[in-house]
Design a protein around this motif. Sequence first.
Motif, PDB file in Angstrom:
ATOM      1  N   THR A 145       8.719  -5.403   9.854  1.00 46.91           N
ATOM      2  CA  THR A 145       7.952  -6.558   9.397  1.00 46.91           C
ATOM      3  C   THR A 145       6.893  -6.049   8.432  1.00 46.91           C
ATOM      4  OG1 THR A 145       6.636  -8.491  10.044  1.00 46.91           O
ATOM      5  CG2 THR A 145       6.317  -6.474  11.323  1.00 46.91           C
ATOM      6  N   ASP A 341      13.544 -19.829   4.826  1.00 48.56           N
ATOM      7  CA  ASP A 341      12.100 -19.842   5.094  1.00 48.56           C
ATOM      8  C   ASP A 341      11.496 -18.566   4.524  1.00 48.56           C
ATOM      9  OD1 ASP A 341      12.009 -22.242   6.751  1.00 48.56           O
ATOM     10  OD2 ASP A 341      13.050 -21.042   8.256  1.00 48.56           O
ATOM     11  N   TRP A 342      10.332 -18.695   3.927  1.00 45.43           N
ATOM     12  CA  TRP A 342       9.687 -17.489   3.428  1.00 45.43           C
ATOM     13  C   TRP A 342       8.165 -17.618   3.559  1.00 45.43           C
ATOM     14  CZ3 TRP A 342      11.849 -21.212   0.394  1.00 45.43           C
ATOM     15  CH2 TRP A 342      11.083 -21.759  -0.631  1.00 45.43           C
ATOM     16  N   GLU A 383       7.928 -12.223   3.098  1.00 49.19           N
ATOM     17  CA  GLU A 383       9.002 -12.034   4.075  1.00 49.19           C
ATOM     18  C   GLU A 383       9.865 -13.287   4.101  1.00 49.19           C
ATOM     19  OE1 GLU A 383       8.012  -9.596   7.472  1.00 49.19           O
ATOM     20  OE2 GLU A 383       9.032 -11.024   8.797  1.00 49.19           O
ATOM     21  N   THR A 385      13.541 -15.349   5.536  1.00 44.58           N
ATOM     22  CA  THR A 385      14.649 -15.490   6.478  1.00 44.58           C
ATOM     23  C   THR A 385      15.677 -16.462   5.897  1.00 44.58           C
ATOM     24  OG1 THR A 385      13.223 -15.096   8.398  1.00 44.58           O
ATOM     25  CG2 THR A 385      15.340 -16.156   8.812  1.00 44.58           C
ATOM     26  N   TRP A 386      16.912 -16.001   5.769  1.00 39.75           N
ATOM     27  CA  TRP A 386      18.000 -16.825   5.226  1.00 39.75           C
ATOM     28  C   TRP A 386      19.080 -16.947   6.298  1.00 39.75           C
ATOM     29  CZ3 TRP A 386      22.527 -14.718   1.945  1.00 39.75           C
ATOM     30  CH2 TRP A 386      23.370 -15.771   1.573  1.00 39.75           C
ATOM     31  N   ARG A 387      19.358 -18.196   6.713  1.00 40.44           N
ATOM     32  CA  ARG A 387      20.391 -18.488   7.708  1.00 40.44           C
ATOM     33  C   ARG A 387      21.635 -19.017   6.986  1.00 40.44           C
ATOM     34  NH1 ARG A 387      15.499 -20.019   9.297  1.00 40.44           N
ATOM     35  NH2 ARG A 387      15.775 -22.054   8.295  1.00 40.44           N
ATOM     36  N   ARG A 393      22.065 -14.334   9.919  1.00 41.78           N
ATOM     37  CA  ARG A 393      20.727 -14.358   9.344  1.00 41.78           C
ATOM     38  C   ARG A 393      20.467 -13.057   8.589  1.00 41.78           C
ATOM     39  NH1 ARG A 393      20.624 -16.075  14.315  1.00 41.78           N
ATOM     40  NH2 ARG A 393      20.026 -14.024  15.171  1.00 41.78           N
ATOM     41  N   ILE A 395      17.037 -11.183   7.169  1.00 36.82           N
ATOM     42  CA  ILE A 395      15.584 -11.168   7.133  1.00 36.82           C
ATOM     43  C   ILE A 395      15.169  -9.996   6.265  1.00 36.82           C
ATOM     44  CG2 ILE A 395      13.463 -11.035   8.461  1.00 36.82           C
ATOM     45  CD1 ILE A 395      16.615 -11.840  10.306  1.00 36.82           C
ATOM     46  N   GLU A 439      21.196 -10.074  11.117  1.00 30.86           N
ATOM     47  CA  GLU A 439      21.333 -10.471  12.514  1.00 30.86           C
ATOM     48  C   GLU A 439      22.492 -11.450  12.640  1.00 30.86           C
ATOM     49  OE1 GLU A 439      17.690 -12.145  13.883  1.00 30.86           O
ATOM     50  OE2 GLU A 439      16.533 -10.297  13.617  1.00 30.86           O
TER      51      GLU A 439
END
Length: 692
Positions: A145, A341-342, A383, A385-387, A393, A395, A439
Motif C-alpha cells: 500500500t 475506484d481510486w 492507489e 482498484t479495478w474489478r 481485481r 490493485i 486478486e
Amino acid sequence: MLYLRSAVVGALVVAGVHVAAAQDDHSPAEQSLVEQPMATLGHIVVTAAAPDSALTFTIDPRLPRQPVPASDGADYLKTIAGFTAVRNGGTNGDPVLRGMFGSRLNLLTNDGSMPGACPGRMDNTLSYVSPQTYDLLSVVKGPQTVLWGPGASAGTVRFERTPEPFEHAGLRAHANVLSGSYDRNDQMLDLTAGARYGYARLTANHSQADDYEDGNGNVVPSRWKKWNADVAFGWTPGEDTLLEFSIGGGDGEARYAGRSMDGSQFERNSYAVRFERRNPGGLLTEVTASAFLNDADHVMDNYSLRDPNPMSSMPMPRASNVDRRTYGGRVATTWGLANLDWTVGLDAQASRHRRRSATGRGMYASLPWTTDAEFSNVGAFGELTWRFAGKNRVIAGARGDRAEVTDERQIGAGMMAMPNPTAGVTRREILRGGFLRFEQDLNDMPVVWFAGIGHAERMPDYWELFSADRGPAGAMNAFTGIGPEKTTQLDLGIQYRGEHLDAWASAYAGRIDDYILFSYMRGGMMGTTSRVDSIDARTRGGEAGVEYRLRHHWTLGGTLAYAWGENRDANGALAQMPPLETRVSLAYDNAQWSFGALLRAVDRQSRVAIDQGNVVGRDLGPAAGFVVVSLNGGYHLSSHVQITAGIDNLLDRNYREHLNLAGSADFGYPADPVRIAEPGRSAWVRMNLTFK
C-alpha cells in the motif's frame, strides 16, 4: 503533570465502580442514557489473530488476549503471525515484522507519526501506545500500500480510534480492570457522550507492574508504570460529515535489565484534527483531511530506578533528556466509476530532534536544549482498484516523496567525538515506491488468492544517521555514508473460508539493496562501539494459519511463521532474524463459558551474525528453542460484563527470546552477553464492561 495523572487514576477507579454497578435491566431514566441495542461481548481471549485476507489483518485491540494483556503496542502485535519484538524486560519492546525493524515498519496512531526521541529507541513509537485505548488495529504486510506514508518496506501498522456518531442522545462506555502476578494492575475507561450533531469522548488508562521472576525464580529488573488520557470532540452536522478535534497526554517510567539507563519519563503530548466527507457528489465519493502534532519528551537516567554502578562507564548519577516534535498532515480524495475506484492525495511531515544531558541528579533540567537534527518529507500518492471479469481485481499504487534531513550537530558521534564535519549540511533525496497486485475469488469455492510485487525506497532514519559511532569505510560519518534503502518484494497468498474450516497462507521473497546494517565492536578503553554500513540482502519466508470449528463449541487453531535473511556481501546470515515459531490453540466457547489452551513452540536459531543487527539489538549467538503452555478461561456475567483469567507459562519454563538485549552489569549480569529471561509462571484476571 502530576495532577493530571492523579485525576486519570481517580477517574478510572470511580468509573469502574459505577459501570460495574450497572445491571442488565435499566430504569426508563437509565435507558435514555444508554444507546440500544445493548452490546454483546465478543471473543473471550485472543491467542492468535485471523486475517481479513492473507495479507491484511484488522483486529479489535480492546479484546483480552493471552499472554497477559499487552502493556504496549509492540506486545499486542505479537498476536499476529510474523511479528515479534526485540525484548528488553517488562515493557516497550521494539516491534519486528519478518525480521525487519525500525522505520521499515510504518507505525501510525490515528494516522499521525510519533517516532520517539531516544538515540537507542528506548521510547520507540509503540511504547507510547496503550492498545486497549484504540478501536482498531490494522496491518498490511509488505510494500503493498502507498496510502500511509513513505518507506513501509516491511509493512504498515495503524492504531485507530474510529468516529463516534450518534443518532440519538446517549452514552457509551467501555471499561476494564486487570490484576496479575508481579503486582500487575491496569485500569481503562472509554466513555463517550453524544447526540445527533456531535459527541465528546474520553479515553484513559493506567497500567503498572513490578519486577518479574523468571522460571528459575531469579528477579529480572523490569518494573514499569504508565498512564494516558485523550479527549476528542466531534461535530457531525450530517450523517456523511465529521469534524473532530483531539488532545491527549501521557507519561510513564520503565526499568530495563538490558540497558545502562532506565526511562524515568515518557511524556507525550498530542494534538490532532480530522475532517471526513462522504458522498459529496458526482464521481467523488470521499474527502478526508487530517493534521497532527506529537511531542515526545523522554528522560533516561541511571539513578531514578537503580543505583549508579561505580564500576561502570557511568559511575556517577547521570541523565539525558531528549525531545522530538513531529507534525504533519494528509489530504486524500476517493473517486468511483463503475468497476473502478481510486484514491489520490498528498501528505507531509516534519520533525525536530533536540537533546541535553548532565552529570548529577536532575542537573539536566537547568541546561539549554541543543537541536541535533531536523527532518521533513512531502509525498504524493495514488492507489487504484479495478474489478473485472466478475471476481478478478487489480490493485495498484504509486507514490513519490521528497525527503530532507539537516545535521545540526556541532560535535560528531562516538566517545572520542571531534567537531562534526557535516554540521549544517542538508541532504535531499527523491524516493519512489509502488506496487501491483492481482486478486481473484475462485468460482464455486470460498477461496481467494493474490500475487503482488512492491517496491519501496526508504530514507535512513534518525537512528541510522545519527546514533552510530562510525559510518562506512571511507565516509566522514553515517550522515554522508548511508544512502536510501531500496526494497523490492514479491508477496503471494491464499485464503479459504468454509463452514467449519478457515485456512490461509502467505509467502514473500525480497531483494534489499543498500540494506542498513549495524555492526558492534566490543572491548578496549572505548567499550562497545558501533558502525553502520550499506549491504545487499535477500529475504524470504512466510506465515500460515488454520482454524477448524469442531462440534459442540470447540475450535482448534494454529499459526506458523518463518523468516530467512541473507547478507549477500558477506555470503552469510542476515542478523536479527526471528526463528521458526508455531502456535497451537484449543478453545471451547458456548457464548457464556469459555476455556482455552495455547502452546507456543519456538525453534532454536543457529543461523546468526554475531555482533551485527540494528540500533537496539544485535545477534548475541545461537539461541535455544523452547515450548510454553498457557491456559485461559472466561465467563459472561451478562451481555455487558465478562470475566477472563489466564495462567501464562503454566510449566514455569525458564526461557529467553532470540531477539533480545544483553543483561546490564549494573544488575549483576556477566560481562559476556547473556539474554534476558522471560517471565516464569504468572496469572491474571480481567473484568471487561461494555455498554452501548
